[in-house]
Write a protein that holds these residues in place. Structure first.
Motif, PDB file in Angstrom:
ATOM      1  N   ARG A  90       5.301 -38.377  -4.428  1.00 25.57           N
ATOM      2  CA  ARG A  90       4.830 -38.866  -3.118  1.00 25.57           C
ATOM      3  C   ARG A  90       4.780 -37.724  -2.107  1.00 25.57           C
ATOM      4  NH1 ARG A  90       7.996 -43.513  -4.628  1.00 25.57           N
ATOM      5  NH2 ARG A  90       9.801 -42.649  -3.538  1.00 25.57           N
ATOM      6  N   ARG A  91       5.801 -36.856  -2.151  1.00 20.88           N
ATOM      7  CA  ARG A  91       5.850 -35.733  -1.230  1.00 20.88           C
ATOM      8  C   ARG A  91       4.661 -34.804  -1.452  1.00 20.88           C
ATOM      9  NH1 ARG A  91       6.311 -33.652   3.275  1.00 20.88           N
ATOM     10  NH2 ARG A  91       7.445 -31.718   3.487  1.00 20.88           N
ATOM     11  N   VAL A  92       4.355 -34.510  -2.707  1.00 26.18           N
ATOM     12  CA  VAL A  92       3.206 -33.661  -3.032  1.00 26.18           C
ATOM     13  C   VAL A  92       1.923 -34.323  -2.544  1.00 26.18           C
ATOM     14  CG1 VAL A  92       1.797 -32.764  -4.944  1.00 26.18           C
ATOM     15  CG2 VAL A  92       4.276 -32.443  -4.956  1.00 26.18           C
ATOM     16  N   ALA A  93       1.792 -35.623  -2.763  1.00 25.18           N
ATOM     17  CA  ALA A  93       0.587 -36.332  -2.313  1.00 25.18           C
ATOM     18  C   ALA A  93       0.459 -36.264  -0.792  1.00 25.18           C
ATOM     19  CB  ALA A  93       0.635 -37.776  -2.772  1.00 25.18           C
ATOM     20  N   ASP A  94       1.579 -36.410  -0.086  1.00 31.53           N
ATOM     21  CA  ASP A  94       1.547 -36.294   1.391  1.00 31.53           C
ATOM     22  C   ASP A  94       1.117 -34.900   1.819  1.00 31.53           C
ATOM     23  OD1 ASP A  94       2.385 -38.905   1.611  1.00 31.53           O
ATOM     24  OD2 ASP A  94       4.493 -38.403   2.056  1.00 31.53           O
ATOM     25  N   LEU A  95       1.666 -33.875   1.193  1.00 29.69           N
ATOM     26  CA  LEU A  95       1.296 -32.493   1.545  1.00 29.69           C
ATOM     27  C   LEU A  95      -0.176 -32.200   1.226  1.00 29.69           C
ATOM     28  CD1 LEU A  95       4.504 -30.615   0.339  1.00 29.69           C
ATOM     29  CD2 LEU A  95       3.793 -31.022   2.711  1.00 29.69           C
ATOM     30  N   GLU A  96      -0.645 -32.735   0.102  1.00 31.32           N
ATOM     31  CA  GLU A  96      -2.068 -32.560  -0.245  1.00 31.32           C
ATOM     32  C   GLU A  96      -2.951 -33.244   0.775  1.00 31.32           C
ATOM     33  OE1 GLU A  96      -2.204 -34.092  -4.223  1.00 31.32           O
ATOM     34  OE2 GLU A  96      -1.847 -32.115  -5.121  1.00 31.32           O
ATOM     35  N   ALA A  97      -2.520 -34.406   1.220  1.00 35.28           N
ATOM     36  CA  ALA A  97      -3.301 -35.126   2.233  1.00 35.28           C
ATOM     37  C   ALA A  97      -3.326 -34.357   3.540  1.00 35.28           C
ATOM     38  CB  ALA A  97      -2.709 -36.529   2.448  1.00 35.28           C
ATOM     39  N   GLN A  98      -2.207 -33.741   3.897  1.00 33.76           N
ATOM     40  CA  GLN A  98      -2.167 -32.933   5.128  1.00 33.76           C
ATOM     41  C   GLN A  98      -3.090 -31.744   5.024  1.00 33.76           C
ATOM     42  OE1 GLN A  98       1.839 -31.789   6.003  1.00 33.76           O
ATOM     43  NE2 GLN A  98       2.523 -33.893   6.417  1.00 33.76           N
ATOM     44  N   LEU A  99      -3.094 -31.100   3.846  1.00 35.56           N
ATOM     45  CA  LEU A  99      -3.967 -29.945   3.638  1.00 35.56           C
ATOM     46  C   LEU A  99      -5.443 -30.340   3.666  1.00 35.56           C
ATOM     47  CD1 LEU A  99      -2.089 -27.969   0.841  1.00 35.56           C
ATOM     48  CD2 LEU A  99      -2.398 -27.273   3.227  1.00 35.56           C
ATOM     49  N   ALA A 100      -5.731 -31.513   3.155  1.00 35.51           N
ATOM     50  CA  ALA A 100      -7.120 -31.957   3.066  1.00 35.51           C
ATOM     51  C   ALA A 100      -7.645 -32.473   4.407  1.00 35.51           C
ATOM     52  CB  ALA A 100      -7.248 -33.067   2.008  1.00 35.51           C
ATOM     53  N   SER A 101      -6.755 -32.842   5.289  1.00 31.18           N
ATOM     54  CA  SER A 101      -7.220 -33.393   6.567  1.00 31.18           C
ATOM     55  C   SER A 101      -7.782 -32.274   7.449  1.00 31.18           C
ATOM     56  CB  SER A 101      -6.074 -34.125   7.281  1.00 31.18           C
ATOM     57  OG  SER A 101      -5.092 -33.193   7.701  1.00 31.18           O
ATOM     58  N   PRO A 102      -8.770 -32.595   8.306  1.00 27.00           N
ATOM     59  CA  PRO A 102      -9.437 -31.566   9.111  1.00 27.00           C
ATOM     60  C   PRO A 102      -8.463 -30.849  10.074  1.00 27.00           C
ATOM     61  CG  PRO A 102     -10.577 -33.674   9.312  1.00 27.00           C
ATOM     62  CD  PRO A 102      -9.369 -33.893   8.478  1.00 27.00           C
ATOM     63  N   GLY A 103      -7.460 -31.521  10.550  1.00 27.46           N
ATOM     64  CA  GLY A 103      -6.545 -30.888  11.488  1.00 27.46           C
ATOM     65  C   GLY A 103      -5.385 -30.194  10.798  1.00 27.46           C
TER      66      GLY A 103
END
Length: 104
Positions: A90-103
């Protein structure tokens, strides 16, 4: 070969010599095994043999208890590792989502 099948073969008269020899050999082997079992059962149980078997039985019971305890410990460790892995996923998925987000 089961006894019923061998009887049927013999009664029907279709038993070939090599099949009969193999069956006789199998029956002799089985008779030898059964005679050995009878001899073992008739053998006298000395106090020494009883003590040895009792000691061995106690040792095996202790070993079973130890294996059960080890199994419980390993099971608990496995469950903890599985939980940690889910958390890390879950932590990796959250970090990937943060990286993928425009901000990100």
């Amino acid at each position: 070969m089961p006894a019923a099948a061998s009887m049927a073969t013999t009664v029907a008269g279709t038993c070939r010599p090599e099949t009969a020899q193999a069956e006789v050999l199998a029956q002799r082997t089985r008779i030898g095994e059964l005679l050995g079992q009878i001899r073992d059962l008739q053998e006298e149980w000395t106090e020494e043999k009883i003590q040895r078997i009792t000691t061995e039985n106690t040792t095996l019971k202790q070993r079973v208890r130890q294996l059960i305890a080890d199994n419980r410990t390993l099971d608990e460790r496995f469950k903890a590792a599985r939980s940690n892995l889910r958390f890390q996923g879950r932590r990796v998925a959250d970090l990937e989502a943060q990286l993928a987000s425009p901000g990100g």
